[in-house]
Design a protein around this motif. Sequence first.
Motif, PDB file in Angstrom:
ATOM      1  N   UNK A  13     -34.329   8.967  -1.856  1.00 14.15           N
ATOM      2  CA  UNK A  13     -33.213   9.421  -3.660  1.00 14.15           C
ATOM      3  C   UNK A  13     -32.436   8.589  -3.030  1.00 14.15           C
ATOM      4  N   UNK A  14     -31.617   9.375  -2.146  1.00 12.48           N
ATOM      5  CA  UNK A  14     -29.829   8.719  -1.322  1.00 12.48           C
ATOM      6  C   UNK A  14     -29.722   7.138  -1.704  1.00 12.48           C
ATOM      7  N   UNK A  15     -30.705   6.670  -0.897  1.00 15.95           N
ATOM      8  CA  UNK A  15     -30.944   5.344  -0.668  1.00 15.95           C
ATOM      9  C   UNK A  15     -30.947   4.747  -1.083  1.00 15.95           C
ATOM     10  N   UNK A  16     -32.472   4.209  -1.996  1.00 16.89           N
ATOM     11  CA  UNK A  16     -32.077   4.125  -3.547  1.00 16.89           C
ATOM     12  C   UNK A  16     -31.247   3.862  -4.133  1.00 16.89           C
ATOM     13  N   UNK A  17     -30.763   5.138  -4.192  1.00 17.73           N
ATOM     14  CA  UNK A  17     -30.294   5.469  -5.607  1.00 17.73           C
ATOM     15  C   UNK A  17     -28.774   4.292  -5.324  1.00 17.73           C
ATOM     16  N   UNK A  18     -28.255   4.711  -3.590  1.00 13.63           N
ATOM     17  CA  UNK A  18     -27.143   3.334  -3.758  1.00 13.63           C
ATOM     18  C   UNK A  18     -27.558   1.814  -2.845  1.00 13.63           C
ATOM     19  N   UNK A  19     -28.993   1.689  -3.143  1.00 14.08           N
ATOM     20  CA  UNK A  19     -29.340   0.549  -3.625  1.00 14.08           C
ATOM     21  C   UNK A  19     -28.868  -0.128  -4.998  1.00 14.08           C
ATOM     22  N   UNK A  20     -29.404   0.492  -6.287  1.00 12.43           N
ATOM     23  CA  UNK A  20     -29.278   0.221  -7.189  1.00 12.43           C
ATOM     24  C   UNK A  20     -27.989   0.016  -7.746  1.00 12.43           C
ATOM     25  N   UNK A  21     -26.892   1.398  -7.246  1.00 15.34           N
ATOM     26  CA  UNK A  21     -25.360   1.583  -7.643  1.00 15.34           C
ATOM     27  C   UNK A  21     -24.424   0.030  -7.375  1.00 15.34           C
ATOM     28  N   UNK A  22     -24.896   0.025  -5.875  1.00 15.76           N
ATOM     29  CA  UNK A  22     -24.362  -1.198  -5.111  1.00 15.76           C
ATOM     30  C   UNK A  22     -24.092  -2.548  -5.680  1.00 15.76           C
ATOM     31  N   UNK A  23     -25.845  -2.672  -6.642  1.00 21.79           N
ATOM     32  CA  UNK A  23     -24.879  -3.854  -7.429  1.00 21.79           C
ATOM     33  C   UNK A  23     -24.272  -3.776  -8.422  1.00 21.79           C
ATOM     34  N   UNK A  24     -23.211  -3.039  -8.000  1.00 27.03           N
ATOM     35  CA  UNK A  24     -22.859  -2.973 -10.292  1.00 27.03           C
ATOM     36  C   UNK A  24     -20.939  -2.738  -9.114  1.00 27.03           C
ATOM     37  N   UNK A  25     -20.783  -3.073  -7.780  1.00 26.78           N
ATOM     38  CA  UNK A  25     -19.738  -2.926  -6.929  1.00 26.78           C
ATOM     39  C   UNK A  25     -19.826  -1.349  -5.815  1.00 26.78           C
ATOM     40  N   UNK A  26     -18.523  -1.508  -5.357  1.00 26.44           N
ATOM     41  CA  UNK A  26     -18.491  -0.327  -5.320  1.00 26.44           C
ATOM     42  C   UNK A  26     -17.536   0.702  -5.493  1.00 26.44           C
ATOM     43  N   UNK A  27     -18.098   2.034  -4.492  1.00 30.11           N
ATOM     44  CA  UNK A  27     -17.079   3.449  -4.963  1.00 30.11           C
ATOM     45  C   UNK A  27     -17.676   3.638  -6.546  1.00 30.11           C
ATOM     46  N   UNK A  28     -16.362   4.413  -6.910  1.00 32.42           N
ATOM     47  CA  UNK A  28     -16.528   5.414  -8.249  1.00 32.42           C
ATOM     48  C   UNK A  28     -16.998   3.978  -9.509  1.00 32.42           C
ATOM     49  N   UNK A  57     -35.069   5.431 -19.060  1.00 33.45           N
ATOM     50  CA  UNK A  57     -34.075   5.755 -17.478  1.00 33.45           C
ATOM     51  C   UNK A  57     -35.123   5.063 -17.052  1.00 33.45           C
ATOM     52  N   UNK A  58     -36.239   5.439 -16.824  1.00 28.99           N
ATOM     53  CA  UNK A  58     -37.553   4.955 -15.002  1.00 28.99           C
ATOM     54  C   UNK A  58     -36.972   3.637 -14.888  1.00 28.99           C
ATOM     55  N   UNK A  59     -36.279   2.505 -15.599  1.00 32.82           N
ATOM     56  CA  UNK A  59     -36.411   1.073 -15.784  1.00 32.82           C
ATOM     57  C   UNK A  59     -34.498   1.158 -15.295  1.00 32.82           C
ATOM     58  N   UNK A  60     -33.877   2.124 -15.415  1.00 33.76           N
ATOM     59  CA  UNK A  60     -32.563   2.244 -14.912  1.00 33.76           C
ATOM     60  C   UNK A  60     -32.257   2.937 -12.960  1.00 33.76           C
ATOM     61  N   UNK A  61     -33.511   3.593 -13.322  1.00 34.72           N
ATOM     62  CA  UNK A  61     -33.557   4.283 -11.709  1.00 34.72           C
ATOM     63  C   UNK A  61     -34.926   4.460 -11.699  1.00 34.72           C
ATOM     64  N   UNK A  62     -34.943   3.390 -10.434  1.00 35.92           N
ATOM     65  CA  UNK A  62     -36.440   3.268 -10.681  1.00 35.92           C
ATOM     66  C   UNK A  62     -36.683   3.398  -8.409  1.00 35.92           C
ATOM     67  N   UNK A  63     -36.798   4.686  -8.765  1.00 31.48           N
ATOM     68  CA  UNK A  63     -36.423   5.039  -7.281  1.00 31.48           C
ATOM     69  C   UNK A  63     -37.618   6.549  -7.032  1.00 31.48           C
ATOM     70  N   UNK A  64     -37.864   5.860  -5.666  1.00 32.37           N
ATOM     71  CA  UNK A  64     -39.470   7.592  -5.631  1.00 32.37           C
ATOM     72  C   UNK A  64     -38.553   8.838  -5.218  1.00 32.37           C
ATOM     73  N   UNK A  65     -39.132   9.428  -5.911  1.00 30.72           N
ATOM     74  CA  UNK A  65     -38.754  10.996  -6.427  1.00 30.72           C
ATOM     75  C   UNK A  65     -37.559  10.773  -7.091  1.00 30.72           C
ATOM     76  N   UNK A  66     -36.892  10.121  -7.328  1.00 32.52           N
ATOM     77  CA  UNK A  66     -36.076  10.647  -8.505  1.00 32.52           C
ATOM     78  C   UNK A  66     -36.611  10.742  -9.833  1.00 32.52           C
TER      79      UNK A  66
END
Length: 217
Positions: A96-111, A126-135
Amino acid sequence: MMRRELQRLAEKSPETLKFCRKVLDSERYGGNVILMVVDAAITSVGVNYFSVVVPRVLEFKRRFIDSGRIAGFDDLISCNDAELYSLWRNKRSWQVAKGVCSIISEYGEGATALRRWAKEAEVESWREWLDVKGAGINTFQYLRMMGGIDTVMPDRIVRRFVGRFVDPPNKLVEFVEFVESLSGYVGFGSTEICWLSWLSSYDDEKIRKYSRILAKI
């Protein structure tokens, strides 16, 4: 009735209201989004927040953030699983942590990246915005909250608390929308309702103890 109970809880823990402001300002853990993501990822497996999640996140900070080992999304994504398992042996959490980072990193870095993602992400899809196994939807909502969206996690504790006073919808997305619309009537934001709901399941001694922890994270 619900307003009165929320006011009672807020009086017991004014730290919680200050903490909710910090959540919505993306300033938790000193504004470190990696720690927010790790927090959400460990929380996603349903363990006790104060006795399990927070200590693991603070240990992650000591080992990986303070040491400079992990500074950004890509660092966590590429981090060796064995290193991560030495801290928290749960494959799903780190997926989940790595999957979330992969998605959010497309928007830049940090906060800034988290807040950009949260502003665009919609709970209805929401499933389209957080397509991460386990989330699930709770992880999605938790991340949106920390990204500046005043919303609520539709977990069983929050649903049980709200259900003591009103008859909310059973479907989770509808529940989220219901609480968001309800917040104006009870005088508390959705994020405040969420965190105060969790505190309501503890006795006074634990509320004081956990309030002190919230002030530090």
